[in-house]
Design a protein around this motif. Sequence first.
Motif, PDB file in Angstrom:
ATOM      1  N   ILE A 103      50.610   6.544  48.215  1.00  0.00           N
ATOM      2  CA  ILE A 103      51.472   5.811  47.284  1.00  0.00           C
ATOM      3  C   ILE A 103      52.049   4.583  47.979  1.00  0.00           C
ATOM      4  O   ILE A 103      52.077   3.495  47.414  1.00  0.00           O
ATOM      5  CB  ILE A 103      52.603   6.708  46.739  1.00  0.00           C
ATOM      6  N   GLN A 104      52.496   4.755  49.232  1.00  0.00           N
ATOM      7  CA  GLN A 104      53.075   3.631  49.974  1.00  0.00           C
ATOM      8  C   GLN A 104      52.061   2.508  50.155  1.00  0.00           C
ATOM      9  O   GLN A 104      52.402   1.329  50.053  1.00  0.00           O
ATOM     10  CB  GLN A 104      53.599   4.099  51.329  1.00  0.00           C
ATOM     11  N   ALA A 105      50.806   2.861  50.398  1.00  0.00           N
ATOM     12  CA  ALA A 105      49.763   1.845  50.560  1.00  0.00           C
ATOM     13  C   ALA A 105      49.575   1.052  49.265  1.00  0.00           C
ATOM     14  O   ALA A 105      49.476  -0.181  49.284  1.00  0.00           O
ATOM     15  CB  ALA A 105      48.457   2.503  50.985  1.00  0.00           C
ATOM     16  N   VAL A 106      49.560   1.741  48.134  1.00  0.00           N
ATOM     17  CA  VAL A 106      49.392   1.080  46.840  1.00  0.00           C
ATOM     18  C   VAL A 106      50.623   0.214  46.538  1.00  0.00           C
ATOM     19  O   VAL A 106      50.500  -0.904  46.027  1.00  0.00           O
ATOM     20  CB  VAL A 106      49.149   2.119  45.717  1.00  0.00           C
ATOM     21  N   VAL A 107      51.806   0.717  46.881  1.00  0.00           N
ATOM     22  CA  VAL A 107      53.046  -0.037  46.664  1.00  0.00           C
ATOM     23  C   VAL A 107      53.028  -1.316  47.498  1.00  0.00           C
ATOM     24  O   VAL A 107      53.341  -2.402  46.994  1.00  0.00           O
ATOM     25  CB  VAL A 107      54.297   0.825  46.993  1.00  0.00           C
ATOM     26  N   ASP A 108      52.652  -1.205  48.775  1.00  0.00           N
ATOM     27  CA  ASP A 108      52.577  -2.389  49.648  1.00  0.00           C
ATOM     28  C   ASP A 108      51.627  -3.432  49.060  1.00  0.00           C
ATOM     29  O   ASP A 108      51.920  -4.635  49.049  1.00  0.00           O
ATOM     30  CB  ASP A 108      52.115  -1.999  51.056  1.00  0.00           C
ATOM     31  N   GLU A 109      50.499  -2.959  48.573  1.00  0.00           N
ATOM     32  CA  GLU A 109      49.494  -3.851  47.986  1.00  0.00           C
ATOM     33  C   GLU A 109      50.060  -4.571  46.757  1.00  0.00           C
ATOM     34  O   GLU A 109      49.903  -5.782  46.607  1.00  0.00           O
ATOM     35  CB  GLU A 109      48.272  -3.006  47.589  1.00  0.00           C
ATOM     36  N   GLN A 110      50.762  -3.817  45.898  1.00  0.00           N
ATOM     37  CA  GLN A 110      51.331  -4.400  44.672  1.00  0.00           C
ATOM     38  C   GLN A 110      52.453  -5.379  44.994  1.00  0.00           C
ATOM     39  O   GLN A 110      52.550  -6.430  44.368  1.00  0.00           O
ATOM     40  CB  GLN A 110      51.839  -3.284  43.745  1.00  0.00           C
ATOM     41  N   ILE A 111      53.289  -5.058  45.977  1.00  0.00           N
ATOM     42  CA  ILE A 111      54.378  -5.957  46.379  1.00  0.00           C
ATOM     43  C   ILE A 111      53.790  -7.277  46.877  1.00  0.00           C
ATOM     44  O   ILE A 111      54.271  -8.352  46.515  1.00  0.00           O
ATOM     45  CB  ILE A 111      55.285  -5.291  47.449  1.00  0.00           C
ATOM     46  N   ALA A 112      52.745  -7.203  47.692  1.00  0.00           N
ATOM     47  CA  ALA A 112      52.101  -8.413  48.201  1.00  0.00           C
ATOM     48  C   ALA A 112      51.455  -9.210  47.062  1.00  0.00           C
ATOM     49  O   ALA A 112      51.515 -10.446  47.038  1.00  0.00           O
ATOM     50  CB  ALA A 112      51.055  -8.044  49.243  1.00  0.00           C
ATOM     51  N   ALA A 137      50.732  10.055  40.243  1.00  0.00           N
ATOM     52  CA  ALA A 137      51.920  10.036  41.092  1.00  0.00           C
ATOM     53  C   ALA A 137      53.161  10.175  40.218  1.00  0.00           C
ATOM     54  O   ALA A 137      53.199   9.682  39.086  1.00  0.00           O
ATOM     55  CB  ALA A 137      51.984   8.746  41.884  1.00  0.00           C
ATOM     56  N   ASP A 138      54.167  10.834  40.747  1.00  0.00           N
ATOM     57  CA  ASP A 138      55.429  11.025  40.036  1.00  0.00           C
ATOM     58  C   ASP A 138      56.195   9.706  40.028  1.00  0.00           C
ATOM     59  O   ASP A 138      56.374   9.068  41.075  1.00  0.00           O
ATOM     60  CB  ASP A 138      56.237  12.119  40.734  1.00  0.00           C
ATOM     61  N   GLY A 139      56.647   9.289  38.859  1.00  0.00           N
ATOM     62  CA  GLY A 139      57.355   8.024  38.720  1.00  0.00           C
ATOM     63  C   GLY A 139      58.599   7.920  39.575  1.00  0.00           C
ATOM     64  O   GLY A 139      58.921   6.865  40.108  1.00  0.00           O
ATOM     65  N   LYS A 140      59.304   9.022  39.709  1.00  0.00           N
ATOM     66  CA  LYS A 140      60.536   9.038  40.506  1.00  0.00           C
ATOM     67  C   LYS A 140      60.224   8.738  41.976  1.00  0.00           C
ATOM     68  O   LYS A 140      60.921   7.961  42.626  1.00  0.00           O
ATOM     69  CB  LYS A 140      61.195  10.410  40.370  1.00  0.00           C
ATOM     70  N   THR A 141      59.165   9.342  42.487  1.00  0.00           N
ATOM     71  CA  THR A 141      58.751   9.117  43.873  1.00  0.00           C
ATOM     72  C   THR A 141      58.347   7.661  44.066  1.00  0.00           C
ATOM     73  O   THR A 141      58.742   7.023  45.052  1.00  0.00           O
ATOM     74  CB  THR A 141      57.571  10.034  44.239  1.00  0.00           C
ATOM     75  N   VAL A 142      57.578   7.129  43.134  1.00  0.00           N
ATOM     76  CA  VAL A 142      57.128   5.742  43.218  1.00  0.00           C
ATOM     77  C   VAL A 142      58.337   4.806  43.212  1.00  0.00           C
ATOM     78  O   VAL A 142      58.427   3.881  44.025  1.00  0.00           O
ATOM     79  CB  VAL A 142      56.166   5.385  42.060  1.00  0.00           C
ATOM     80  N   GLN A 143      59.278   5.084  42.324  1.00  0.00           N
ATOM     81  CA  GLN A 143      60.472   4.243  42.221  1.00  0.00           C
ATOM     82  C   GLN A 143      61.265   4.248  43.529  1.00  0.00           C
ATOM     83  O   GLN A 143      61.721   3.198  43.991  1.00  0.00           O
ATOM     84  CB  GLN A 143      61.349   4.728  41.073  1.00  0.00           C
ATOM     85  N   GLU A 144      61.424   5.428  44.140  1.00  0.00           N
ATOM     86  CA  GLU A 144      62.165   5.519  45.398  1.00  0.00           C
ATOM     87  C   GLU A 144      61.470   4.717  46.502  1.00  0.00           C
ATOM     88  O   GLU A 144      62.124   4.031  47.273  1.00  0.00           O
ATOM     89  CB  GLU A 144      62.314   6.980  45.811  1.00  0.00           C
ATOM     90  N   ILE A 145      60.142   4.808  46.558  1.00  0.00           N
ATOM     91  CA  ILE A 145      59.381   4.083  47.584  1.00  0.00           C
ATOM     92  C   ILE A 145      59.526   2.575  47.382  1.00  0.00           C
ATOM     93  O   ILE A 145      59.770   1.828  48.334  1.00  0.00           O
ATOM     94  CB  ILE A 145      57.899   4.518  47.585  1.00  0.00           C
ATOM     95  N   VAL A 146      59.385   2.118  46.126  1.00  0.00           N
ATOM     96  CA  VAL A 146      59.507   0.698  45.837  1.00  0.00           C
ATOM     97  C   VAL A 146      60.916   0.203  46.181  1.00  0.00           C
ATOM     98  O   VAL A 146      61.078  -0.839  46.823  1.00  0.00           O
ATOM     99  CB  VAL A 146      59.176   0.398  44.345  1.00  0.00           C
TER     100      VAL A 146
END
Length: 152
Positions: A103-112, A137-146
């Motif tokens: 999830i963190q890898a996908v988040v990093d990619e989207q942020i960039a 992926a659970d939305g809550k987890t994704v939100q916390e990571i972002v």
Amino acid sequence: MSLKDRIGEQIKAAMKAKDKLRLETVRSIKKAILEKEVSVRPQGQEELTQEQEIELVSQLAKQRRDSIAQYRDAGRDDLADLEAQELVILEEFLPKQLSEAEIQAVVDEQIAKVGATSPKDMGKVMGPLMQQLKGRADGKTVQEIVKHKLSQ
């Protein structure tokens, strides 16, 4: 094999095995699917798409997670354990969940991709990200990571 067919097979298997918890859980999924199908018929759709089925089961799983947290807070571990057992059964019908590292890898990619730099940009990141990770992926987890990544 569609989810509806898999559910039918699971109901038969649970009845033969006399597994009451599994039978009730799988029947609840079937009930939710049938109710959703009835609600989409006015739009001219006879059956749910695979995406709609996954979204529906994801909602049921999210309800279980929320219930587990509430029961644990109230000191009702017996009910929380029952919900946890149902959650395990529901997760069998969902796509493989991504690990936190994935999830963190996908988040990093989207942020960039969107050029987000601060917590104010969270909306720009979350919308496309949740479309991409829907059901995996659970939305809550994704939100916390972002939130964590953007506040650094």
